[in-house]
Motif scaffolding. Structure first.
Motif, PDB file in Angstrom:
ATOM      1  N   ALA A   1       0.828  -1.206   0.000  1.00  0.00           N
ATOM      2  CA  ALA A   1       0.000   0.000   0.000  1.00  0.00           C
ATOM      3  C   ALA A   1       0.865   1.261   0.000  1.00  0.00           C
ATOM      4  O   ALA A   1       0.596   2.216  -0.739  1.00  0.00           O
ATOM      5  N   VAL A   2       1.902   1.288   0.830  1.00  0.00           N
ATOM      6  CA  VAL A   2       2.793   2.450   0.880  1.00  0.00           C
ATOM      7  C   VAL A   2       3.556   2.584  -0.436  1.00  0.00           C
ATOM      8  O   VAL A   2       3.762   3.699  -0.942  1.00  0.00           O
ATOM      9  N   ASN A   3       3.954   1.459  -1.004  1.00  0.00           N
ATOM     10  CA  ASN A   3       4.674   1.481  -2.265  1.00  0.00           C
ATOM     11  C   ASN A   3       3.827   2.100  -3.376  1.00  0.00           C
ATOM     12  O   ASN A   3       4.286   2.968  -4.126  1.00  0.00           O
TER      13      ASN A   3
ATOM     14  N   MET B   1      -5.378   9.437  -7.129  1.00  0.00           N
ATOM     15  CA  MET B   1      -4.291   9.029  -6.239  1.00  0.00           C
ATOM     16  C   MET B   1      -4.700   9.066  -4.769  1.00  0.00           C
ATOM     17  O   MET B   1      -4.242   8.250  -3.962  1.00  0.00           O
ATOM     18  N   TYR B   2      -5.554  10.006  -4.420  1.00  0.00           N
ATOM     19  CA  TYR B   2      -5.873  10.251  -3.005  1.00  0.00           C
ATOM     20  C   TYR B   2      -6.358   8.989  -2.271  1.00  0.00           C
ATOM     21  O   TYR B   2      -5.889   8.720  -1.148  1.00  0.00           O
ATOM     22  N   PRO B   3      -7.283   8.197  -2.826  1.00  0.00           N
ATOM     23  CA  PRO B   3      -7.723   7.008  -2.081  1.00  0.00           C
ATOM     24  C   PRO B   3      -6.602   6.029  -1.779  1.00  0.00           C
ATOM     25  O   PRO B   3      -6.621   5.362  -0.742  1.00  0.00           O
ATOM     26  N   TYR B   4      -5.609   5.933  -2.661  1.00  0.00           N
ATOM     27  CA  TYR B   4      -4.492   5.019  -2.429  1.00  0.00           C
ATOM     28  C   TYR B   4      -3.570   5.547  -1.326  1.00  0.00           C
ATOM     29  O   TYR B   4      -3.055   4.766  -0.518  1.00  0.00           O
ATOM     30  N   VAL B   5      -3.382   6.856  -1.306  1.00  0.00           N
ATOM     31  CA  VAL B   5      -2.591   7.452  -0.228  1.00  0.00           C
ATOM     32  C   VAL B   5      -3.335   7.294   1.095  1.00  0.00           C
ATOM     33  O   VAL B   5      -2.750   6.931   2.124  1.00  0.00           O
ATOM     34  N   SER B   6      -4.640   7.535   1.047  1.00  0.00           N
ATOM     35  CA  SER B   6      -5.453   7.387   2.254  1.00  0.00           C
ATOM     36  C   SER B   6      -5.467   5.938   2.736  1.00  0.00           C
ATOM     37  O   SER B   6      -5.410   5.668   3.937  1.00  0.00           O
ATOM     38  N   GLN B   7      -5.526   5.010   1.793  1.00  0.00           N
ATOM     39  CA  GLN B   7      -5.493   3.591   2.153  1.00  0.00           C
ATOM     40  C   GLN B   7      -4.185   3.232   2.857  1.00  0.00           C
ATOM     41  O   GLN B   7      -4.191   2.502   3.865  1.00  0.00           O
ATOM     42  N   ALA B   8      -3.073   3.734   2.344  1.00  0.00           N
ATOM     43  CA  ALA B   8      -1.778   3.433   2.959  1.00  0.00           C
ATOM     44  C   ALA B   8      -1.720   3.990   4.377  1.00  0.00           C
ATOM     45  O   ALA B   8      -1.212   3.339   5.298  1.00  0.00           O
ATOM     46  N   ARG B   9      -2.242   5.200   4.561  1.00  0.00           N
ATOM     47  CA  ARG B   9      -2.267   5.790   5.903  1.00  0.00           C
ATOM     48  C   ARG B   9      -3.155   4.955   6.819  1.00  0.00           C
ATOM     49  O   ARG B   9      -2.780   4.623   7.951  1.00  0.00           O
TER      50      ARG B   9
ATOM     51  N   MET C   1      -4.076   1.802   6.492  1.00  0.00           N
ATOM     52  CA  MET C   1      -3.464   0.491   6.725  1.00  0.00           C
ATOM     53  C   MET C   1      -2.400   0.558   7.811  1.00  0.00           C
ATOM     54  O   MET C   1      -2.266  -0.361   8.630  1.00  0.00           O
ATOM     55  N   SER C   2      -1.647   1.658   7.842  1.00  0.00           N
ATOM     56  CA  SER C   2      -0.631   1.814   8.882  1.00  0.00           C
ATOM     57  C   SER C   2      -1.257   1.716  10.262  1.00  0.00           C
ATOM     58  O   SER C   2      -0.746   1.004  11.146  1.00  0.00           O
ATOM     59  N   ASN C   3      -2.353   2.427  10.447  1.00  0.00           N
ATOM     60  CA  ASN C   3      -2.994   2.469  11.757  1.00  0.00           C
ATOM     61  C   ASN C   3      -3.903   1.284  12.025  1.00  0.00           C
ATOM     62  O   ASN C   3      -4.443   1.144  13.123  1.00  0.00           O
TER      63      ASN C   3
ATOM     64  N   TYR D   1       0.609  17.380   0.845  1.00  0.00           N
ATOM     65  CA  TYR D   1      -0.812  17.751   0.878  1.00  0.00           C
ATOM     66  C   TYR D   1      -1.058  19.022   1.671  1.00  0.00           C
ATOM     67  O   TYR D   1      -0.400  19.291   2.681  1.00  0.00           O
ATOM     68  N   GLU D   2      -2.054  19.771   1.219  1.00  0.00           N
ATOM     69  CA  GLU D   2      -2.528  20.948   1.952  1.00  0.00           C
ATOM     70  C   GLU D   2      -3.238  20.541   3.229  1.00  0.00           C
ATOM     71  O   GLU D   2      -3.101  21.187   4.268  1.00  0.00           O
ATOM     72  N   ASP D   3      -4.028  19.479   3.166  1.00  0.00           N
ATOM     73  CA  ASP D   3      -4.841  19.019   4.281  1.00  0.00           C
ATOM     74  C   ASP D   3      -5.124  17.546   4.035  1.00  0.00           C
ATOM     75  O   ASP D   3      -4.905  17.041   2.918  1.00  0.00           O
ATOM     76  N   PHE D   4      -5.616  16.844   5.064  1.00  0.00           N
ATOM     77  CA  PHE D   4      -5.858  15.417   4.902  1.00  0.00           C
ATOM     78  C   PHE D   4      -6.898  14.962   5.913  1.00  0.00           C
ATOM     79  O   PHE D   4      -7.007  15.534   7.003  1.00  0.00           O
ATOM     80  N   VAL D   5      -7.641  13.923   5.537  1.00  0.00           N
ATOM     81  CA  VAL D   5      -8.628  13.328   6.439  1.00  0.00           C
ATOM     82  C   VAL D   5      -7.989  12.128   7.126  1.00  0.00           C
ATOM     83  O   VAL D   5      -7.502  11.212   6.458  1.00  0.00           O
ATOM     84  N   ILE D   6      -7.989  12.136   8.445  1.00  0.00           N
ATOM     85  CA  ILE D   6      -7.453  11.029   9.232  1.00  0.00           C
ATOM     86  C   ILE D   6      -8.608  10.451  10.049  1.00  0.00           C
ATOM     87  O   ILE D   6      -9.190  11.127  10.905  1.00  0.00           O
ATOM     88  N   THR D   7      -8.962   9.212   9.785  1.00  0.00           N
ATOM     89  CA  THR D   7     -10.030   8.564  10.542  1.00  0.00           C
ATOM     90  C   THR D   7      -9.771   7.073  10.570  1.00  0.00           C
ATOM     91  O   THR D   7      -9.101   6.533   9.683  1.00  0.00           O
ATOM     92  N   SER D   8     -10.284   6.387  11.583  1.00  0.00           N
ATOM     93  CA  SER D   8     -10.118   4.939  11.679  1.00  0.00           C
ATOM     94  C   SER D   8     -11.412   4.198  11.378  1.00  0.00           C
ATOM     95  O   SER D   8     -11.396   3.004  11.117  1.00  0.00           O
TER      96      SER D   8
END
Length: 465
Positions: free
Chosen positions: A69-71, A116-124, A126-128, A167-174
């Motif tokens: 995912a990060v890759n 691209m955004y959903p893949y970046v969000s997925q990697a984030r 997945m980390s958590n 990124y200018e801003d980002f959504v972080i949620t679990s």
């Protein structure tokens, strides 16, 4: 009578008829208990999410999935930053590459940054998701290889750092069903703080394991996170081009020094390897360059074919010259061979941390502090990796630093920072773009589905308007 494997041919035919009748009988019984459209079929290979809560054997697979995912996210970020800077340029038919190329970086509707955004969000995400599970295994004493947990911390630190940089801003949620609010542009520095925390935890494990390669990449990425946090402060708080662009951060310097000791050689780099199995995402940077021919290496760096879609073969394709020798830059030649030729294939890897970057952090700190000897030592160590003669004062130190960063960190998602802080506009930015530091927005796709994300969904962030 002829025999076949001890059975007569006549007996064999009768046996087939009997077996055929038995099969029909079994089939009739089966249909009586399981109708033709029945879905009540048990899958012996099915694994529920709850099953991995206590199965420490799953740790390796979880980390492998997180790596993928990060890759994928990093592959796309480096390509999008490349197109938005002078590293890559548009030569194909997809207009949204062109819009990035001319400096329209903050458009939520851009198909590449939107996709691209959903893949970046997925990697984030997945980390958590992965980290608490591995931490639980570790706490229970059932984790078979603690290096897996250290690698998960490294991967989390990597994606958090790259989000903060890009990124200018980002959504972080679990929660996978409830919408989450963005953390806010003014709070994006916490991405680097989270990265630093994760990498510190990973470093503690790497040290306990006496695992030098793990320590090297952990220290290198933590130096990058701390350094990028300092850059974030210079560009975004307040939002302006800094009067003094040079960064001298004590934490980043300390980690860079320790990283160099662990890395062992100034040629060290930790590179994500893109292969067919993880070359996914909304787009593949290598595929867009070397298969679709939508983008290519930027005109600052390469001489191109008559069609303009790829560099000329060999050294003739290298336009950028080394400022000391005046000859084709060998670092650029290596970069272009790795990424941007048809022979590079579509599986183009990307570097997350390197000894060169550590040397550049320390060189810049020396220059910022007025320590010419430190700057000279470090910048010449970078040059030595590529077999170049020492710099002895010409061109000016800051120009030498800017050049060295451009060629040593090529396609690593770093170039926008340097465009802004050194006030070096990308070659294709139009006059109405690049007037202030601007980075990627929360995507249109996210905004449409998440009413807590910025609205109206199509509007650019204030800094990008």
């Amino acid at each position: 009578m002829f025999m076949k494997h001890g059975i007569s041919i006549g007996d064999s035919a009768r046996l087939r008829r009997r077996l055929s009748g038995a099969a029909l009988a079994v089939g009739a019984i089966s249909l009586a208990s399981c109708q033709i459209f029945s879905t009540e079929v048990k899958n012996p290979n099915a694994v529920t999410e709850d099953a991995i809560a206590t199965a420490a054997a799953a740790a390796g697979s979880l980390v492998t999935g997180l790596y993928g995912a990060v890759n994928a996210a990093g592959n796309q970020i480096t390509g999008a930053v490349g197109a938005a800077s002078d590293e890559l340029t548009w030569v194909g038919s997809r207009e949204y590459w062109n819009l990035l190329d001319v400096g329209d970086i903050g458009d939520p509707l851009n198909e590449y940054t939107d996709g691209m955004y959903p893949y970046v969000s997925q990697a984030r995400w997945m980390s958590n998701y992965v980290l608490p599970k591995l931490e639980g295994y570790d706490k229970a004493g059932s984790l078979r290889n603690r290096a897996d947990l250290a690698q998960a911390y490294f991967l989390a630190g990597t994606i958090y750092t790259m989000i903060g940089e890009s990124y200018e801003d980002f959504v972080i949620t679990s929660d996978r069903t409830a919408n989450g609010a963005p953390i806010g542009e003014a709070n994006m520095r916490v991405m680097f703080d989270s990265a630093t925390t994760y990498l510190g935890k990973g470093l503690t494990i790497a040290q306990a394991l006496n695992n030098t390669p793990l320590q090297a990449r952990m220290l290198g990425m933590r130096a990058r996170a701390k350094w990028s946090r300092a850059v974030w402060g210079s560009l975004r708080a307040p939002r302006a081009f800094p009067a003094n662009p040079l960064i001298n951060d004590a934490g980043a310097n300390a980690d860079a020094t320790a990283a160099l000791a662990a890395m062992g050689a100034n040629s060290f780099r930790y590179r994500f390897d893109v292969v067919a199995q993880n070359n996914g995402g909304w787009f593949s940077t290598g595929g867009e360059m070397n298969s679709r021919l939508e983008i290519r290496a930027g005109s600052r760096y390469v001489n191109v074919t008559t069609a303009g879609t790829r560099p000329l073969d060999g050294i003739a394709g290298i336009k950028l010259v080394d400022p000391v020798t005046g000859l084709a830059d060998p670092a650029t030649a290596k970069n272009i061979d790795e990424c941007c030729r048809l022979s590079s294939t579509t599986n183009v890897g990307w570097t997350a941390t390197s000894a060169k970057e550590m040397l550049l952090i320390l060189a810049e700190a020396g220059l910022a502090a007025g320590n010419t000897d430190e700057f000279t030592t470090r910048i010449n160590a970078v040059r030595a990796v590529d077999g170049l003669p020492a710099w002895a004062g010409s061109p000016a130190a800051q120009a030498m630093l800017s050049h060295s960063r451009a060629v040593s960190l090529f396609l690593q998602g770093r170039r926008l920072h340097d465009h802004y802080r050194f006030k070096e506009r990308a070659d294709r930015w139009v006059a109405t773009r690049g007037l202030r530091p601007c980075f990627f927005p929360i995507s249109y796709n996210e905004r449409q589905q998440n009413p807590l994300a910025p609205q109206p969904a199509q509007d650019r962030p204030a800094a990008c308007q």
